[in-house]
Design a protein around this motif. Sequence first.
Motif, mmCIF file in Angstrom:
data_model
loop_
_atom_site.group_PDB
_atom_site.id
_atom_site.type_symbol
_atom_site.label_atom_id
_atom_site.label_comp_id
_atom_site.label_asym_id
_atom_site.label_seq_id
_atom_site.Cartn_x
_atom_site.Cartn_y
_atom_site.Cartn_z
ATOM 1 N N MET A 1 0.836 -1.178 0.000
ATOM 2 C CA MET A 1 0.000 0.000 0.000
ATOM 3 C C MET A 1 0.881 1.240 0.000
ATOM 4 N N THR A 2 0.473 2.219 -0.764
ATOM 5 C CA THR A 2 1.241 3.462 -0.839
ATOM 6 C C THR A 2 0.326 4.642 -0.611
ATOM 7 N N ASN A 3 0.939 5.797 -0.384
ATOM 8 C CA ASN A 3 0.140 7.020 -0.297
ATOM 9 C C ASN A 3 -0.571 7.310 -1.603
ATOM 10 N N ALA A 4 -0.063 6.773 -2.715
ATOM 11 C CA ALA A 4 -0.754 6.944 -3.996
ATOM 12 C C ALA A 4 -2.143 6.305 -3.947
ATOM 13 N N ASP A 5 -2.265 5.151 -3.269
ATOM 14 C CA ASP A 5 -3.588 4.529 -3.086
ATOM 15 C C ASP A 5 -4.519 5.478 -2.344
ATOM 16 N N HIS A 6 -4.003 6.092 -1.289
ATOM 17 C CA HIS A 6 -4.808 7.016 -0.494
ATOM 18 C C HIS A 6 -5.174 8.250 -1.309
ATOM 19 N N GLY A 7 -4.216 8.784 -2.054
ATOM 20 C CA GLY A 7 -4.491 9.945 -2.896
ATOM 21 C C GLY A 7 -5.563 9.642 -3.925
ATOM 22 N N TYR A 8 -5.485 8.468 -4.529
ATOM 23 C CA TYR A 8 -6.482 8.067 -5.520
ATOM 24 C C TYR A 8 -7.868 7.947 -4.888
ATOM 25 N N ILE A 9 -7.959 7.260 -3.759
ATOM 26 C CA ILE A 9 -9.267 7.095 -3.099
ATOM 27 C C ILE A 9 -9.809 8.451 -2.663
ATOM 28 N N HIS A 10 -8.948 9.314 -2.129
ATOM 29 C CA HIS A 10 -9.366 10.655 -1.708
ATOM 30 C C HIS A 10 -9.994 11.405 -2.887
ATOM 31 N N GLN A 11 -9.368 11.386 -4.023
ATOM 32 C CA GLN A 11 -9.881 12.107 -5.195
ATOM 33 C C GLN A 11 -11.097 11.416 -5.810
ATOM 34 N N GLU A 12 -10.996 10.109 -6.030
ATOM 35 C CA GLU A 12 -12.052 9.391 -6.746
ATOM 36 C C GLU A 12 -13.316 9.248 -5.913
ATOM 37 N N TRP A 13 -13.201 9.032 -4.605
ATOM 38 C CA TRP A 13 -14.398 8.928 -3.767
ATOM 39 C C TRP A 13 -15.174 10.244 -3.809
ATOM 40 N N HIS A 14 -14.463 11.345 -3.665
ATOM 41 C CA HIS A 14 -15.105 12.667 -3.710
ATOM 42 C C HIS A 14 -15.752 12.912 -5.073
ATOM 43 N N ARG A 15 -15.028 12.630 -6.146
ATOM 44 C CA ARG A 15 -15.565 12.846 -7.491
ATOM 45 C C ARG A 15 -16.827 12.013 -7.704
ATOM 46 N N ALA A 16 -16.744 10.730 -7.392
ATOM 47 C CA ALA A 16 -17.880 9.838 -7.626
ATOM 48 C C ALA A 16 -19.069 10.192 -6.731
ATOM 49 N N ALA A 17 -18.815 10.500 -5.469
ATOM 50 C CA ALA A 17 -19.916 10.840 -4.554
ATOM 51 C C ALA A 17 -20.578 12.154 -4.960
ATOM 52 N N SER A 18 -19.786 13.155 -5.287
ATOM 53 C CA SER A 18 -20.354 14.472 -5.597
ATOM 54 C C SER A 18 -21.054 14.513 -6.950
ATOM 55 N N THR A 19 -20.718 13.601 -7.848
ATOM 56 C CA THR A 19 -21.383 13.553 -9.164
ATOM 57 C C THR A 19 -22.418 12.435 -9.245
ATOM 58 N N ARG A 20 -22.595 11.741 -8.134
ATOM 59 C CA ARG A 20 -23.550 10.627 -8.040
ATOM 60 C C ARG A 20 -23.225 9.498 -9.018
ATOM 61 N N ASP A 21 -21.932 9.241 -9.189
ATOM 62 C CA ASP A 21 -21.457 8.135 -10.019
ATOM 63 C C ASP A 21 -21.377 6.900 -9.117
ATOM 64 N N ILE A 22 -22.512 6.301 -8.872
ATOM 65 C CA ILE A 22 -22.611 5.218 -7.901
ATOM 66 C C ILE A 22 -21.803 3.983 -8.306
#
Length: 137
Positions: A1-22
């Motif tokens: 596991m790397t901080n890159a995993d965390h960075g990706y989840i941080h960005q993608e979770w926000h993007r998907a949740a805020s755009t309702r990309d379930i």
Amino acid sequence: MTNADHGYIHQEWHRAASTRDIPALIALYADDAILESPLVPVILDQSDGILRGKAEIGRFLEAGSSSRPIDLVRWHRSDTYFSVGTTLIWEYPRETPEGDQVEIIEVMEIADGLIRHHRIYWGWKGCLLIAPKLMRV
């Protein structure tokens, strides 16, 4: 596991949740993930706030996306997150440039690039909004 995993989840979770990309949001969770939130009993009308497995989490995310019970979701946050070991944390603060929003702290345990355990903590403003609904559960 790397901080890159965390960075990706941080960005993608926000993007998907805020755009309702379930579908994209659900794809971030491990099959046996756990999600805990005070909003679970409000949306799913169940007695506790714990969901187990991708199917239950998906049902919650779908229901929450189609009828958001809180009108103070503005999705404002900074690009700052905290990452140590398997833990990823970030905040949606109460104060935003557009006014108040529901304040939330997202805490996730990440393994193999997926969310294994997700805990959502609400601040005082958000708790006041959902407290009446929680009283009937």
